[in-house]
Design a protein around this motif. Sequence first.
Motif, PDB file in Angstrom:
ATOM      1  N   THR A   1      -5.272   9.651  -3.987  1.00 45.91           N
ATOM      2  CA  THR A   1      -5.866   8.211  -3.354  1.00 45.91           C
ATOM      3  C   THR A   1      -7.636   9.506  -3.272  1.00 45.91           C
ATOM      4  O   THR A   1      -7.840   8.703  -2.227  1.00 45.91           O
TER       5      THR A   1
ATOM      6  N   GLU B   1       0.592  -1.494  -0.081  1.00 45.66           N
ATOM      7  CA  GLU B   1       0.287  -0.149  -0.137  1.00 45.66           C
ATOM      8  C   GLU B   1       0.956   1.440  -0.386  1.00 45.66           C
ATOM      9  O   GLU B   1       0.689   2.810   0.171  1.00 45.66           O
TER      10      GLU B   1
ATOM     11  N   TYR C   1      -0.170  14.091  -4.441  1.00 43.87           N
ATOM     12  CA  TYR C   1      -0.595  12.626  -3.251  1.00 43.87           C
ATOM     13  C   TYR C   1      -2.434  12.413  -3.049  1.00 43.87           C
ATOM     14  O   TYR C   1      -2.733  11.861  -3.404  1.00 43.87           O
TER      15      TYR C   1
END
Length: 422
Positions: free
Chosen positions: A303, A239, A299
Amino acid sequence: MAALRQNQSVENKHKLSNTLRNWLPILHSSLSDLGEAMSPFIDANPVVEVKSGYEENFEKKIPRKIISGQVSNSRTEQIEALTIQKRSLYDVLDEQLEAPLFPTPISQSIASFVVANLDENGYYEGDSEAFCKIKNIDISEFEKVRLRFSHVEPIGVAAKDLAESFVFQLESSDISEEAYPLCVEVINNMEDIHSYSRKEHFSEVMRVLGTFKNPPAIEYQEDSAQIIPDLMIFFNDDEAIEVKLNDAYYPTILIDTSYAVEHEFISQKIKEAKSLVDALDMRKATLYKVGLMIVEYQYEFFTGGAIMPLTLKTLADEFGHNPSTISRAIANKYIACNRGVFAMKEFFTTAIDEDVSNAAIKEFLVTIVKRENHNKPLSDMKLLDMIQEKFKVTMVRRTIAKYRKQLNIAGSSERKKLYYLH
């Protein structure tokens, strides 16, 4: 001993110069055009053999996390597009940035700046005044050179707005001398186009306008779906987010060292071949670093969040290059991730405030215009109010007008007429 050190220094500088000279065109090209970009360096080199990177199945080279991930963007299907992309807009324009249109170093410098500051539609949106200040030239001289793009293919690019793009295209049209003045008048007053309907030659004007490209770079937008990404960004089994170069698609350079290296010509060609290998490695390293920076700054997007403010200058400062060089470096480069395939330039936006990017503003603007009442289109002031309420930012009406032009959205009066025509 000092002379030896000096010779070594000159030799190292010469090697670096050769590598950089090779690196720029290799960096600027798309992954699918890389072989073509390298051909000038290998055609006259008998010691080099190039093996294509397109011989394997593309899907096998994509990390399974990308293919099987839950994707919220319809562009995911583009990952599997295997058709090689046609020449980019930059490639076509670069071939024309020379005499007779741009015969001097300063005119070529201006033309290169214009090309580096075209938006996705082909419109010019650069900071002309800042460029003129750096180059110590007058803005009128800059504009004189920019207007020469009316003779460049595809005609209409480098215009500042739709009206100017149409004027560029008008100069190359088959319109008659009698209808020309009316066409210019109509172009400069599109909102009142119906007031000219009873004028002589109006039907010819409408026929000619119907042949114009809108936006001017539309044919290159249509081709952009058929791409091969340079980078793949995904979450691995732990992950952790991972950036991977699509290096399996890079051509392999093989250097034949069986020749007699003591021969001066062969020795020189081997050095040139090694410089080409170095340039290819520099391309990989540069794009990999770009990928790492995009992950660092964006980032939240990977996500499931929104794209955050990130300017080309931020990246340019990291690399020690001019922002226009970085703009060319990310042109025609794509990233595949579990949300789809995205152009690298989509990750670079101008901040409206600390937390809102102009990309988010523009996306919202497009959405509300698509949903507006066709009988009563939203004015710029109404659009401004809705945007300020949505994003809790302070803006001015001319910024909304600027965004509309960049997005090729007509004013409210013109939209009402267009809705009526359709």
